[in-house]
Design an enzyme around this catalytic site. Structure first.
Site, PDB file in Angstrom:
ATOM      1  N   ARG A  53       0.859  -1.181   0.000  1.00  0.00           N
ATOM      2  CA  ARG A  53       0.000   0.000   0.000  1.00  0.00           C
ATOM      3  C   ARG A  53       0.899   1.236   0.000  1.00  0.00           C
ATOM      4  O   ARG A  53       2.104   1.148   0.176  1.00  0.00           O
ATOM      5  CB  ARG A  53      -0.946   0.002   1.200  1.00  0.00           C
ATOM      6  CG  ARG A  53      -0.295  -0.463   2.472  1.00  0.00           C
ATOM      7  CD  ARG A  53      -0.750   0.259   3.682  1.00  0.00           C
ATOM      8  NE  ARG A  53      -0.581   1.694   3.554  1.00  0.00           N
ATOM      9  CZ  ARG A  53       0.585   2.342   3.749  1.00  0.00           C
ATOM     10  NH1 ARG A  53       1.694   1.673   4.020  1.00  0.00           N
ATOM     11  NH2 ARG A  53       0.649   3.654   3.645  1.00  0.00           N
ATOM     12  N   GLY A  54       0.258   2.397  -0.199  1.00  0.00           N
ATOM     13  CA  GLY A  54       1.025   3.612  -0.416  1.00  0.00           C
ATOM     14  C   GLY A  54       1.149   3.817  -1.914  1.00  0.00           C
ATOM     15  O   GLY A  54       1.553   2.896  -2.642  1.00  0.00           O
ATOM     16  N   ALA A  55       0.775   5.001  -2.393  1.00  0.00           N
ATOM     17  CA  ALA A  55       0.680   5.224  -3.839  1.00  0.00           C
ATOM     18  C   ALA A  55       1.942   4.841  -4.612  1.00  0.00           C
ATOM     19  O   ALA A  55       1.864   4.113  -5.618  1.00  0.00           O
ATOM     20  CB  ALA A  55       0.288   6.675  -4.114  1.00  0.00           C
ATOM     21  N   ARG A  97      -6.974  -0.705  -7.379  1.00  0.00           N
ATOM     22  CA  ARG A  97      -7.240   0.441  -6.494  1.00  0.00           C
ATOM     23  C   ARG A  97      -7.579   1.635  -7.386  1.00  0.00           C
ATOM     24  O   ARG A  97      -6.771   1.985  -8.258  1.00  0.00           O
ATOM     25  CB  ARG A  97      -6.025   0.794  -5.628  1.00  0.00           C
ATOM     26  CG  ARG A  97      -5.526  -0.268  -4.657  1.00  0.00           C
ATOM     27  CD  ARG A  97      -6.440  -0.517  -3.480  1.00  0.00           C
ATOM     28  NE  ARG A  97      -6.736   0.640  -2.662  1.00  0.00           N
ATOM     29  CZ  ARG A  97      -5.958   1.107  -1.677  1.00  0.00           C
ATOM     30  NH1 ARG A  97      -4.801   0.546  -1.414  1.00  0.00           N
ATOM     31  NH2 ARG A  97      -6.348   2.145  -0.956  1.00  0.00           N
ATOM     32  N   GLN A 203      -3.217   2.573   9.901  1.00  0.00           N
ATOM     33  CA  GLN A 203      -1.904   2.599   9.244  1.00  0.00           C
ATOM     34  C   GLN A 203      -0.894   3.460   9.990  1.00  0.00           C
ATOM     35  O   GLN A 203       0.310   3.214   9.921  1.00  0.00           O
ATOM     36  CB  GLN A 203      -2.037   3.097   7.801  1.00  0.00           C
ATOM     37  CG  GLN A 203      -2.813   2.159   6.881  1.00  0.00           C
ATOM     38  CD  GLN A 203      -4.259   2.592   6.722  1.00  0.00           C
ATOM     39  OE1 GLN A 203      -4.861   3.118   7.667  1.00  0.00           O
ATOM     40  NE2 GLN A 203      -4.822   2.386   5.553  1.00  0.00           N
ATOM     41  N   ASP A 244      -2.392  10.488  -2.441  1.00  0.00           N
ATOM     42  CA  ASP A 244      -2.644   9.435  -3.415  1.00  0.00           C
ATOM     43  C   ASP A 244      -2.983  10.004  -4.784  1.00  0.00           C
ATOM     44  O   ASP A 244      -2.815   9.324  -5.796  1.00  0.00           O
ATOM     45  CB  ASP A 244      -3.776   8.529  -2.929  1.00  0.00           C
ATOM     46  CG  ASP A 244      -3.296   7.585  -1.841  1.00  0.00           C
ATOM     47  OD1 ASP A 244      -3.013   6.422  -2.161  1.00  0.00           O
ATOM     48  OD2 ASP A 244      -3.179   8.023  -0.688  1.00  0.00           O
ATOM     49  N   ASN A 254      -6.045  12.140   0.013  1.00  0.00           N
ATOM     50  CA  ASN A 254      -5.177  11.338   0.875  1.00  0.00           C
ATOM     51  C   ASN A 254      -6.057  10.529   1.814  1.00  0.00           C
ATOM     52  O   ASN A 254      -7.279  10.647   1.805  1.00  0.00           O
ATOM     53  CB  ASN A 254      -4.215  12.246   1.654  1.00  0.00           C
ATOM     54  CG  ASN A 254      -3.105  11.453   2.336  1.00  0.00           C
ATOM     55  OD1 ASN A 254      -2.448  10.630   1.695  1.00  0.00           O
ATOM     56  ND2 ASN A 254      -2.883  11.689   3.609  1.00  0.00           N
ATOM     57  N   LYS A 255      -5.442   9.716   2.622  1.00  0.00           N
ATOM     58  CA  LYS A 255      -6.173   8.818   3.518  1.00  0.00           C
ATOM     59  C   LYS A 255      -7.237   9.571   4.313  1.00  0.00           C
ATOM     60  O   LYS A 255      -7.010  10.680   4.786  1.00  0.00           O
ATOM     61  CB  LYS A 255      -5.189   8.126   4.461  1.00  0.00           C
ATOM     62  CG  LYS A 255      -5.811   7.104   5.405  1.00  0.00           C
ATOM     63  CD  LYS A 255      -6.586   6.022   4.645  1.00  0.00           C
ATOM     64  CE  LYS A 255      -5.751   5.264   3.653  1.00  0.00           C
ATOM     65  NZ  LYS A 255      -6.539   4.267   2.901  1.00  0.00           N
TER      66      LYS A 255
END
Length: 356
Positions: A53-55, A97, A203, A244, A254-255
């Site tokens: 995970r993480g762009a 995603r 996270q 992201d 973003n998250k």
């Protein structure tokens, strides 16, 4: 080789298939477990389930995933068939995603190799592996550059706050939001970090706290609802997060939980920074209102410790679970990229920065 390295790749050789070796982030911090993918479906599942995970890391993993396409390298007369297989893989991985634009950026680079190739199938596979490795290496350099550029903004800080995980676990080395913190530590200036827990998947509490602790950087976990109180008490000098997707006008996806954090920072006159590589920008989208927001299963909220744990919401009650929110550009003090800084971002500044 570092056991906590986010992504490793082993090219096919001597009849052994290629392997995409991922640190399973769903198991952290409880155990350091690796998941080896040898098929496209395994890669798609790993991205979708947040094993990786993480762009930036998603983009790297997807690029390597393309190389796992089972083409017959001896069928040199069937180049068109192999190209069709690779395109099918790229299209499939693109569905894993929907929000992280780095995924599509990396897959577009792989698609360009496929579409522009003429030669034998073995050489095509070799060029795709080379391109995936290049994407991985470019990310490492990006991390270093964002670290240098962002460090100038945090050099006078003592305590900073971050949200979700935009560190080594989300990229190939230092990350984006955490890169300036690692850079400063390397220079002898260690910051204290407040890591928002980042509900519902934690996270920040699970991943950011784990990797900073491993690196010897003082980190304190707080629940998302504690951020404003800490700011009011004067305990936060700056906020820095990742992204992201960033629209042409500087709006940032973003998250989930990033937007209220930016509102709180604005209210308390605390600088709010966003760190991301230029491949996270989507210049085709005029504003953040056009960014597609991934809607994830409500089970992540109802069963925060997994579906084998007790349910935390009443049976039959609806649950909303957007993975991201959008922070308007007017709440952002500066965007930090590998190219430099965009202070008080707007469309003119963002597009000029991307053209530079």
């Amino acid at each position: 080789m570092n056991e906590a390295e986010t992504i490793r790749y082993h090219a096919a050789q001597n009849g052994r298939p290629a392997e995409l070796d991922l640190l399973d982030q769903t198991k952290l911090p409880g155990s350091l477990t690796r998941l080896v993918c040898t098929t496209i479906d395994q890669t798609h599942d790993a991205i979708q389930r947040l094993v990786v995970r993480g762009a930036p890391a998603i983009g790297i993993a997807a690029a390597y995933g393309v190389t796992l396409t089972p083409v017959d390298v001896d069928a040199n007369s069937k180049l068109a068939e192999a190209q069709a297989q690779y395109r099918q893989t790229i299209d499939h991985l693109a569905t894993s995603r929907p929000t992280a634009v780095n995924l599509f950026w990396a897959l577009d680079r792989m698609r360009a190799i496929v579409d522009g190739f003429s030669g034998d199938v073995a050489e095509l596979r070799k060029q795709l592996v080379t391109e995936a490795i290049r994407i991985h290496e470019d990310d490492r350099e990006m991390c270093r550059s964002i670290g240098r550029n962002g460090a100038t903004l945090l050099a006078d800080c003592t305590r900073v706050m971050t949200h979700c995980n935009a560190g080594a676990l989300a990229t190939s080395m230092w990350g984006t939001a955490l890169a300036p913190i690692y850079h400063l530590q390397e220079s002898g200036h260690t910051l204290q970090v407040f890591a928002d827990e980042t509900r519902p998947l934690l996270q920040g509490g699970r991943l950011t706290a784990w990797e900073l602790h491993q690196a010897g950087i003082p980190v304190t976990v707080c629940t998302d609802s504690m951020s404003g109180s800490l700011m009011r008490q004067g305990q936060v000098d700056a906020v820095i997060v990742g992204a992201d997707r960033i629209a042409a006008n500087g709006d940032v996806a973003n998250k989930i939980g990033t937007y209220p954090l930016a509102v709180l920072a604005k209210h308390h006159n605390i600088p709010f920074y966003v760190a991301a590589p230029t491949n996270t920008f989507d210049a085709e989208l005029e504003s953040g209102d056009l960014i597609p927001i991934e809607q994830r299963s409500g089970d992540e909220v109802s069963y925060p410790c997994g579906t084998d744990s007790p349910r935390q919401t009443p049976e039959g009650v609806a649950v909303v679970n957007p993975a991201f929110d959008v922070t308007p550009a007017d709440l952002i003090t500066a965007l930090i990229t590998e190219k430099g800084l965009i202070s008080e971002p707007n469309t003119e500044k963002v597009l000029a920065h991307l053209r530079a």
